[in-house]
Design a protein around this motif. Sequence first.
Motif, PDB file in Angstrom:
ATOM      1  N   VAL A  34       0.842  -1.201   0.000  1.00 28.53           N
ATOM      2  CA  VAL A  34       0.000   0.000   0.000  1.00 28.53           C
ATOM      3  C   VAL A  34       0.875   1.248   0.000  1.00 28.53           C
ATOM      4  CG1 VAL A  34      -1.708   1.292   1.332  1.00 28.53           C
ATOM      5  CG2 VAL A  34      -1.923  -1.189   1.111  1.00 28.53           C
ATOM      6  N   GLU A  35       1.990   1.210   0.704  1.00 25.95           N
ATOM      7  CA  GLU A  35       2.909   2.355   0.735  1.00 25.95           C
ATOM      8  C   GLU A  35       3.462   2.661  -0.658  1.00 25.95           C
ATOM      9  OE1 GLU A  35       7.098   3.804   2.762  1.00 25.95           O
ATOM     10  OE2 GLU A  35       6.193   1.925   3.411  1.00 25.95           O
ATOM     11  N   GLU A  36       3.828   1.627  -1.410  1.00 24.17           N
ATOM     12  CA  GLU A  36       4.325   1.842  -2.769  1.00 24.17           C
ATOM     13  C   GLU A  36       3.244   2.438  -3.663  1.00 24.17           C
ATOM     14  OE1 GLU A  36       5.536  -2.177  -3.414  1.00 24.17           O
ATOM     15  OE2 GLU A  36       7.656  -1.699  -3.123  1.00 24.17           O
ATOM     16  N   GLN A  37       2.020   1.992  -3.498  1.00 30.99           N
ATOM     17  CA  GLN A  37       0.911   2.539  -4.279  1.00 30.99           C
ATOM     18  C   GLN A  37       0.686   4.009  -3.936  1.00 30.99           C
ATOM     19  OE1 GLN A  37      -2.505   0.030  -3.700  1.00 30.99           O
ATOM     20  NE2 GLN A  37      -1.314  -1.808  -4.074  1.00 30.99           N
ATOM     21  N   ARG A  38       0.763   4.336  -2.663  1.00 30.08           N
ATOM     22  CA  ARG A  38       0.596   5.736  -2.251  1.00 30.08           C
ATOM     23  C   ARG A  38       1.695   6.615  -2.829  1.00 30.08           C
ATOM     24  NH1 ARG A  38      -1.027   4.420   3.978  1.00 30.08           N
ATOM     25  NH2 ARG A  38      -3.198   3.862   3.544  1.00 30.08           N
ATOM     26  N   LYS A  39       2.911   6.106  -2.835  1.00 30.50           N
ATOM     27  CA  LYS A  39       4.013   6.865  -3.425  1.00 30.50           C
ATOM     28  C   LYS A  39       3.759   7.112  -4.912  1.00 30.50           C
ATOM     29  CE  LYS A  39       7.667   5.266  -0.323  1.00 30.50           C
ATOM     30  NZ  LYS A  39       8.896   4.438  -0.242  1.00 30.50           N
ATOM     31  N   CYS A  40       3.209   6.125  -5.581  1.00 33.39           N
ATOM     32  CA  CYS A  40       2.898   6.279  -7.001  1.00 33.39           C
ATOM     33  C   CYS A  40       1.851   7.366  -7.201  1.00 33.39           C
ATOM     34  CB  CYS A  40       2.418   4.956  -7.575  1.00 33.39           C
ATOM     35  SG  CYS A  40       2.043   5.038  -9.331  1.00 33.39           S
ATOM     36  N   TYR A  41       0.783   7.326  -6.418  1.00 35.39           N
ATOM     37  CA  TYR A  41      -0.260   8.351  -6.529  1.00 35.39           C
ATOM     38  C   TYR A  41       0.293   9.735  -6.194  1.00 35.39           C
ATOM     39  CZ  TYR A  41      -3.975   4.900  -7.129  1.00 35.39           C
ATOM     40  OH  TYR A  41      -4.771   3.905  -7.607  1.00 35.39           O
ATOM     41  N   LEU A  42       1.138   9.819  -5.166  1.00 36.97           N
ATOM     42  CA  LEU A  42       1.730  11.105  -4.783  1.00 36.97           C
ATOM     43  C   LEU A  42       2.608  11.650  -5.909  1.00 36.97           C
ATOM     44  CD1 LEU A  42       2.263  13.318  -2.695  1.00 36.97           C
ATOM     45  CD2 LEU A  42       4.154  11.905  -1.837  1.00 36.97           C
ATOM     46  N   SER A  43       3.444  10.803  -6.482  1.00 42.03           N
ATOM     47  CA  SER A  43       4.311  11.277  -7.568  1.00 42.03           C
ATOM     48  C   SER A  43       3.483  11.693  -8.782  1.00 42.03           C
ATOM     49  CB  SER A  43       5.344  10.221  -7.946  1.00 42.03           C
ATOM     50  OG  SER A  43       4.721   9.090  -8.508  1.00 42.03           O
ATOM     51  N   LEU A  44       2.402  10.980  -9.066  1.00 41.08           N
ATOM     52  CA  LEU A  44       1.518  11.362 -10.168  1.00 41.08           C
ATOM     53  C   LEU A  44       0.900  12.732  -9.900  1.00 41.08           C
ATOM     54  CD1 LEU A  44      -0.025  10.735 -12.783  1.00 41.08           C
ATOM     55  CD2 LEU A  44      -1.738   9.572 -11.366  1.00 41.08           C
ATOM     56  N   ALA A  45       0.451  12.966  -8.670  1.00 42.51           N
ATOM     57  CA  ALA A  45      -0.152  14.257  -8.316  1.00 42.51           C
ATOM     58  C   ALA A  45       0.861  15.394  -8.438  1.00 42.51           C
ATOM     59  CB  ALA A  45      -0.716  14.201  -6.896  1.00 42.51           C
ATOM     60  N   VAL A  46       2.105  15.142  -8.020  1.00 42.40           N
ATOM     61  CA  VAL A  46       3.146  16.168  -8.115  1.00 42.40           C
ATOM     62  C   VAL A  46       3.443  16.503  -9.581  1.00 42.40           C
ATOM     63  CG1 VAL A  46       5.612  16.623  -7.698  1.00 42.40           C
ATOM     64  CG2 VAL A  46       4.184  15.660  -5.880  1.00 42.40           C
ATOM     65  N   VAL A  47       3.548  15.490 -10.422  1.00 49.29           N
ATOM     66  CA  VAL A  47       3.826  15.725 -11.846  1.00 49.29           C
ATOM     67  C   VAL A  47       2.669  16.476 -12.499  1.00 49.29           C
ATOM     68  CG1 VAL A  47       4.136  14.592 -14.082  1.00 49.29           C
ATOM     69  CG2 VAL A  47       5.436  13.818 -12.094  1.00 49.29           C
ATOM     70  N   LEU A  48       1.439  16.073 -12.214  1.00 51.98           N
ATOM     71  CA  LEU A  48       0.285  16.774 -12.784  1.00 51.98           C
ATOM     72  C   LEU A  48       0.228  18.221 -12.305  1.00 51.98           C
ATOM     73  CD1 LEU A  48      -2.489  14.022 -12.652  1.00 51.98           C
ATOM     74  CD2 LEU A  48      -1.232  14.865 -14.654  1.00 51.98           C
ATOM     75  N   ALA A  49       0.526  18.456 -11.018  1.00 50.62           N
ATOM     76  CA  ALA A  49       0.550  19.819 -10.490  1.00 50.62           C
ATOM     77  C   ALA A  49       1.631  20.649 -11.194  1.00 50.62           C
ATOM     78  CB  ALA A  49       0.791  19.799  -8.985  1.00 50.62           C
ATOM     79  N   PHE A  50       2.798  20.028 -11.427  1.00 50.99           N
ATOM     80  CA  PHE A  50       3.863  20.717 -12.151  1.00 50.99           C
ATOM     81  C   PHE A  50       3.409  21.083 -13.561  1.00 50.99           C
ATOM     82  CE2 PHE A  50       7.198  20.307 -15.346  1.00 50.99           C
ATOM     83  CZ  PHE A  50       7.997  21.381 -14.997  1.00 50.99           C
ATOM     84  N   LEU A  51       2.792  20.137 -14.258  1.00 50.27           N
ATOM     85  CA  LEU A  51       2.360  20.402 -15.629  1.00 50.27           C
ATOM     86  C   LEU A  51       1.304  21.503 -15.683  1.00 50.27           C
ATOM     87  CD1 LEU A  51       2.209  16.774 -17.053  1.00 50.27           C
ATOM     88  CD2 LEU A  51       3.990  18.496 -17.376  1.00 50.27           C
ATOM     89  N   ILE A  52       0.357  21.493 -14.758  1.00 49.93           N
ATOM     90  CA  ILE A  52      -0.660  22.545 -14.703  1.00 49.93           C
ATOM     91  C   ILE A  52      -0.009  23.889 -14.395  1.00 49.93           C
ATOM     92  CG2 ILE A  52      -2.658  23.372 -13.390  1.00 49.93           C
ATOM     93  CD1 ILE A  52      -3.474  20.371 -13.159  1.00 49.93           C
TER      94      ILE A  52
END
Length: 145
Positions: A34-52
Amino acid sequence: LFPYYGWHLYLYGMPDGSHYIPFMSQRLWATSTVEEQRKCYLSLAVVLAFLISFITFFGSLSSFAYYYLGPYVIFGWWLVTVTYLQHHDHKTLVYTDEDWTFVTGAFETIDRTYGFGIDELHHHMSDGHVAHHLFFTKIPHYHLP
């Protein structure tokens, strides 16, 4: 054309699973915590925030395409091309699962020298590729079932 879209297909889930969204049914995420999945979601959110933020700061999609998408596509092309060249040659043998070992697989990779400072720029990952496979066997996604 494959070098232009191969990297993107790989990241979006072919053949092992999405690198952006952890689907438990995919091989890449089948044994993840579950921790690895959360890290994946967090990194996705950071990248999307950067792109926006990037699009907002530069004010247009054309600027985003010029400064981000163009270099991203070129990077993907280069990565797929170099990876292909490191693992394919007219003399490369293909082993069955019963005959394959880390050592036989490592010796089927190819050391390639590009010259013009490219080897130094790549930290000699291409002209020392066989050694990379011989001495570093914990490579992610190496010989997946």
